[in-house]
Design a protein around this motif. Structure first.
Motif, mmCIF file in Angstrom:
data_model
loop_
_atom_site.group_PDB
_atom_site.id
_atom_site.type_symbol
_atom_site.label_atom_id
_atom_site.label_comp_id
_atom_site.label_asym_id
_atom_site.label_seq_id
_atom_site.Cartn_x
_atom_site.Cartn_y
_atom_site.Cartn_z
ATOM 1 N N ASP A 1 0.810 -1.220 0.000
ATOM 2 C CA ASP A 1 0.000 0.000 0.000
ATOM 3 C C ASP A 1 0.843 1.268 0.000
ATOM 4 O O ASP A 1 1.982 1.292 0.462
ATOM 5 C CB ASP A 1 -0.925 0.011 1.217
ATOM 6 N N THR B 1 -4.519 3.059 -1.003
ATOM 7 C CA THR B 1 -4.599 2.033 -2.031
ATOM 8 C C THR B 1 -5.008 0.721 -1.382
ATOM 9 O O THR B 1 -4.992 0.581 -0.154
ATOM 10 C CB THR B 1 -3.242 1.837 -2.731
ATOM 11 N N SER C 1 -6.051 -3.787 -2.628
ATOM 12 C CA SER C 1 -6.098 -4.819 -3.661
ATOM 13 C C SER C 1 -7.346 -5.661 -3.452
ATOM 14 O O SER C 1 -7.785 -5.861 -2.314
ATOM 15 C CB SER C 1 -4.855 -5.723 -3.606
ATOM 16 N N ARG D 1 -5.723 -3.588 -8.463
ATOM 17 C CA ARG D 1 -5.473 -2.437 -7.599
ATOM 18 C C ARG D 1 -6.768 -1.664 -7.350
ATOM 19 O O ARG D 1 -7.572 -1.459 -8.253
ATOM 20 C CB ARG D 1 -4.464 -1.515 -8.277
ATOM 21 N N TYR E 1 -8.328 1.994 -5.156
ATOM 22 C CA TYR E 1 -7.890 3.285 -4.648
ATOM 23 C C TYR E 1 -8.985 3.925 -3.808
ATOM 24 O O TYR E 1 -10.156 3.927 -4.193
ATOM 25 C CB TYR E 1 -7.521 4.226 -5.802
ATOM 26 N N GLY F 1 -9.566 8.059 -5.105
ATOM 27 C CA GLY F 1 -8.658 7.981 -6.249
ATOM 28 C C GLY F 1 -8.330 9.304 -6.903
ATOM 29 O O GLY F 1 -7.146 9.633 -7.083
ATOM 30 N N THR G 1 -0.190 8.835 -6.317
ATOM 31 C CA THR G 1 -0.077 7.388 -6.510
ATOM 32 C C THR G 1 0.217 6.999 -7.940
ATOM 33 O O THR G 1 0.968 6.068 -8.196
ATOM 34 C CB THR G 1 -1.379 6.695 -6.070
ATOM 35 N N GLU H 1 3.440 4.418 -8.000
ATOM 36 C CA GLU H 1 3.211 3.010 -8.332
ATOM 37 C C GLU H 1 4.346 2.476 -9.206
ATOM 38 O O GLU H 1 4.692 1.298 -9.147
ATOM 39 C CB GLU H 1 1.875 2.840 -9.064
ATOM 40 N N GLY I 1 -8.377 3.696 -10.325
ATOM 41 C CA GLY I 1 -8.968 2.359 -10.212
ATOM 42 C C GLY I 1 -9.695 1.936 -11.472
ATOM 43 O O GLY I 1 -9.900 0.730 -11.708
ATOM 44 N N SER J 1 -7.640 -0.528 -13.528
ATOM 45 C CA SER J 1 -7.280 -1.837 -12.982
ATOM 46 C C SER J 1 -8.028 -2.923 -13.742
ATOM 47 O O SER J 1 -9.123 -2.710 -14.267
ATOM 48 C CB SER J 1 -7.633 -1.911 -11.495
#
Length: 485
Positions: A54, A63, A65, A76, A78, A81, A88, A101, A179, A182
């Protein structure tokens, strides 16, 4: 039969040795090319087979998962976000990684050798540690104040601690939810296409990857060069500055938005942002000294990392006198990122020393054990301590009685400089509104925060375009948040 058996045994031994040699060649000598082959999916499967570490703000993860159940299992997520996207970046199974990241991917993905309990164990066992954490220097209250202050308008805010270089806020607007990128399905592909096609470029990190003409905020640099070089020895003495001022070797003349700029002192010119005075000061100081001072603040340095790369801010090294005059008021080819202008303000607040900006306080294992600790350091000395003290005085004048009064905070000392930067063909674009500042609480011995704000799409009304009208209130909100925290 014995000779035939012996020959067959020798042949088998030779074949076995050949197999062993080939296995060593494939597994050790050629392991790198096979591992890096795009067709090898084992790396990606292993990479997303465990939760990512994180990124933390104020001790709390922004963050996370989630287990998608797909082949590339962990996607991932967020928290807030759009608020933290410039910090990030994104981590996508399809489109890779950006910003923290990317810069701290080894820690977050668990591949950093420093995360292993036993040195080299991961390399020998072909395993990876659990993803580690990245603890940022960002203050949640300051980040939110900057984000809400911009209110969706195009622009950016950068705030740093002048003493340590810690980045306290880093905001770019408009923003996006990382996000959305992802996963590896159609939804992520549609989001990628939509974000890249958006006219306002929400994935552009305007705080560190976009440069703007800094306009009158660059007059802080010009004043520093004039004072350090001895071009100006008394900030209250009248200058030989006609109004309007004809650019050397050109038929174009500069004028001012306010009265009283003819032969004005540096104090008056700084407080009311007289273009004619600063254009002439830049020419009198000379290109060599102006360039040396600008580079002392960080201009023309392409190596700044926070740890993500920062776009190079520009000051021309060999302009003619007319262009030098324009460069000295933050126009022509002078361009700066908001982070660079926050560094300029921080140097004034920090006795002339430019702090090295940093976004990461430390990295740690999943269990919280520190892996790496960042430390504060100075990039360079941009000006003398005496010049910095005089500039602090001038910046306080701007807030207490000049163009930056909307940045004042009761009970605190605030210094600032407004800026309105022309741009576009024949300067037809809506001017950018700038404000750079620093603040010190009454109970503190040194300033706690330096801020730079740029607003691209300020109101078309002249009074609202100025840095004092559009950008200064945002800076005030950020500074107040830092002082309170």
């Amino acid at each position: 039969m014995t000779p035939y058996i012996r020959r067959a045994a020798v042949l088998l031994v030779v074949l076995l040795a050949a197999l062993l040699v080939n296995a060593v060649r494939i597994q050790i000598i050629q392991a790198g090319p096979y591992d890096g082959n795009p067709a090898n999916r084992r790396h990606d499967i292993a990479r997303y087979g465990q939760p990512r570490g994180d990124i933390l703000v104020g001790g709390r993860p922004v963050t996370g998962s989630t287990d998608s159940g797909q082949r590339l299992r962990h996607e991932r997520t967020y928290t807030n976000g759009p608020l933290y996207a410039p910090v990030t970046g994104f981590a996508s199974q399809v489109y890779g990684t950006t910003f923290l990241e990317n810069a701290e991917d080894g820690v977050l993905s668990g591949t950093d050798p420093m995360l292993a309990t036993v040195p080299l164990w991961n390399d020998l066992s072909r395993t990876r540690s659990s993803g580690g954490d990245v603890v940022t220097t960002v203050r949640a209250a300051a980040q939110r104040a900057a984000y809400e202050g911009l209110g969706g308008r195009k622009g950016a805010v950068a705030a740093i601690d002048p003493s340590t270089g810690e980045i306290l806020a880093l905001v770019s607007s408009p923003s996006y939810d990382p996000g959305r990128l992802s996963g590896s399905g159609r939804k992520a592909a549609d989001a990628w296409a939509s974000l890249n096609a958006a006219k306002d470029k929400p994935m552009l990190n305007r705080a560190i990857r976009q440069t703007y003409p800094p306009g009158s905020t660059f007059k802080v640099v010009t004043a520093a060069a004039a004072l350090d070089s001895g071009t100006v020895t008394d900030v209250d003495a009248r200058t030989d500055s006609p109004d309007p001022y004809r650019l050397p070797g050109a038929s174009t003349s500069l004028s001012n938005e306010v009265e009283g700029c003819a032969d004005a002192s540096l104090r008056y010119a700084f407080e009311w942002s007289c273009n004619t005075v600063f254009a002439r000061l830049g020419v009198t100081t000379g290109a060599r000294r102006m360039t040396r001072t600008a580079e002392g603040f960080g201009f023309n340095d392409s190596g700044v990392r926070i740890p993500s790369g920062v776009a190079r801010s520009n000051f021309d090294t060999s302009p003619d006198k007319a262009r030098l005059a324009l460069s000295s008021i933050g126009q022509y080819n002078t361009r700066a990122t908001p982070l660079q202008m926050a560094m300029v303000s921080a140097a004034v607040a920090n006795g002339g020393s430019v702090p090295s900006p940093r976004l990461v306080e430390r990295t740690a294992t999943a269990g919280g054990t520190t892996v790496r600790q960042s430390g504060s350091r100075s990039l360079r000395q941009a000006m003398s301590a005496g010049t910095a003290a005089r500039l602090r005085e001038l910046m306080v004048d701007v807030v207490e009685g000049g163009t930056g009064r909307s940045a004042a905070i009761p009970g605190a000392q605030v210094g600032g400089k407004t800026g309105t930067a022309q741009h576009g063909v024949d300067n037809a674009g809506t001017p950018y509104a700038w404000f750079v500042s620093w603040a010190q609480a009454a109970t503190d011995t040194v300033p706690a925060v330096a801020v730079a704000v740029v607003v691209e799409d300020a109101s078309a009304v002249r009074e609202d375009i100025s840095g004092g009208g559009s950008a200064a209130p945002i800076a005030r909100a950020v500074m107040r948040a830092v002082l309170k925290s």
